[in-house]
Design a protein around this motif. Structure first.
Motif, PDB file in Angstrom:
ATOM      1  N   ARG A  54      66.221  44.967  48.080  1.00  0.00           N
ATOM      2  CA  ARG A  54      64.347  45.990  48.532  1.00  0.00           C
ATOM      3  C   ARG A  54      63.291  45.565  49.393  1.00  0.00           C
ATOM      4  O   ARG A  54      62.912  46.576  50.549  1.00  0.00           O
ATOM      5  CB  ARG A  54      63.579  44.737  47.597  1.00  0.00           C
ATOM      6  CG  ARG A  54      62.139  45.738  47.088  1.00  0.00           C
ATOM      7  CD  ARG A  54      61.183  45.168  45.363  1.00  0.00           C
ATOM      8  NE  ARG A  54      62.017  45.957  44.453  1.00  0.00           N
ATOM      9  CZ  ARG A  54      62.584  45.872  43.690  1.00  0.00           C
ATOM     10  NH1 ARG A  54      62.347  44.527  43.403  1.00  0.00           N
ATOM     11  NH2 ARG A  54      62.408  46.978  43.071  1.00  0.00           N
ATOM     12  N   GLU A  55      63.795  44.074  49.991  1.00  0.00           N
ATOM     13  CA  GLU A  55      63.045  43.310  52.098  1.00  0.00           C
ATOM     14  C   GLU A  55      63.851  43.997  52.146  1.00  0.00           C
ATOM     15  O   GLU A  55      63.082  44.638  53.168  1.00  0.00           O
ATOM     16  CB  GLU A  55      63.396  42.296  51.466  1.00  0.00           C
ATOM     17  CG  GLU A  55      62.900  41.322  50.951  1.00  0.00           C
ATOM     18  CD  GLU A  55      63.352  39.894  50.589  1.00  0.00           C
ATOM     19  OE1 GLU A  55      64.341  39.395  51.741  1.00  0.00           O
ATOM     20  OE2 GLU A  55      62.781  38.937  50.334  1.00  0.00           O
ATOM     21  N   LEU A  56      65.168  44.621  52.964  1.00  0.00           N
ATOM     22  CA  LEU A  56      65.244  44.669  53.857  1.00  0.00           C
ATOM     23  C   LEU A  56      65.343  46.900  53.456  1.00  0.00           C
ATOM     24  O   LEU A  56      64.938  47.663  54.389  1.00  0.00           O
ATOM     25  CB  LEU A  56      67.108  45.074  53.464  1.00  0.00           C
ATOM     26  CG  LEU A  56      67.999  45.371  54.852  1.00  0.00           C
ATOM     27  CD1 LEU A  56      67.305  44.855  56.297  1.00  0.00           C
ATOM     28  CD2 LEU A  56      69.560  45.468  54.320  1.00  0.00           C
ATOM     29  N   ALA A  57      65.131  47.496  52.942  1.00  0.00           N
ATOM     30  CA  ALA A  57      65.045  48.883  52.502  1.00  0.00           C
ATOM     31  C   ALA A  57      63.201  49.023  52.902  1.00  0.00           C
ATOM     32  O   ALA A  57      63.322  49.709  53.956  1.00  0.00           O
ATOM     33  CB  ALA A  57      64.736  49.005  51.964  1.00  0.00           C
ATOM     34  N   ALA A  58      62.882  48.584  52.426  1.00  0.00           N
ATOM     35  CA  ALA A  58      60.887  48.220  53.480  1.00  0.00           C
ATOM     36  C   ALA A  58      60.697  48.610  54.407  1.00  0.00           C
ATOM     37  O   ALA A  58      60.240  48.417  55.460  1.00  0.00           O
ATOM     38  CB  ALA A  58      60.615  47.034  52.144  1.00  0.00           C
ATOM     39  N   SER A  59      61.685  46.845  54.959  1.00  0.00           N
ATOM     40  CA  SER A  59      61.713  47.098  56.823  1.00  0.00           C
ATOM     41  C   SER A  59      61.950  47.856  57.200  1.00  0.00           C
ATOM     42  O   SER A  59      61.441  47.721  58.949  1.00  0.00           O
ATOM     43  CB  SER A  59      61.703  45.478  57.007  1.00  0.00           C
ATOM     44  OG  SER A  59      63.753  45.003  56.913  1.00  0.00           O
ATOM     45  N   LEU A  60      62.820  48.431  56.508  1.00  0.00           N
ATOM     46  CA  LEU A  60      63.387  49.749  57.344  1.00  0.00           C
ATOM     47  C   LEU A  60      63.136  51.357  57.580  1.00  0.00           C
ATOM     48  O   LEU A  60      63.696  51.743  57.980  1.00  0.00           O
ATOM     49  CB  LEU A  60      65.367  49.343  57.511  1.00  0.00           C
ATOM     50  CG  LEU A  60      66.204  48.260  58.102  1.00  0.00           C
ATOM     51  CD1 LEU A  60      67.258  48.615  57.899  1.00  0.00           C
ATOM     52  CD2 LEU A  60      65.620  48.106  59.809  1.00  0.00           C
TER      53      LEU A  60
END
Length: 116
Positions: free
Chosen positions: A39-45
């Motif tokens: 979730r964090e990585l998807a949001a940041s990218l």
């Protein structure tokens, strides 16, 4: 560490997989290190979370990471050692430069060899 180029033909999940593998090979990611949550990585990218999950599943299947409930993706102690591959690629790149081959031609040759 995390960069995605949506303009290339390479699938987004494959770009993430390659970045993790390189991070492990170069020592930027060490065994036991936790990767960002999907979730964090998807949001940041600005990606779909399922894209990140697919990348993490590929990395799990090849032994690079372990997916642990409650802890997420963790670099495996048994992550593949890519030192020999990196050395061979560096030698290939040098030979391709000497032969005057373009990056695209070299990439095509490697892709064809990988698909045999």
């Amino acid at each position: 560490m995390w960069r995605i180029d949506p303009t290339t033909d390479e699938p987004l999940y494959a770009q993430l997989v390659a970045q993790v593998r390189l991070g492990v090979a170069h020592g930027a990611l060490r065994p036991g290190e936790r990767l960002p949550s999907a979730r964090e990585l998807a949001a940041s990218l600005d990606l779909n979370m399922h894209t990140v999950l697919r990348a993490y599943q590929v990395l799990r299947d090849d032994g690079t990471v372990e997916l642990r409930r409650g802890r997420g993706a963790v670099v495996s102690a048994a992550a593949p050692d890519l030192t020999d591959v990196e050395r061979a690629v560096a030698d290939l790149a040098a030979a391709a430069r000497r032969a005057g081959l373009s990056t695209q031609t070299t990439t095509t040759l490697v892709t064809e060899a990988m698909n045999r």
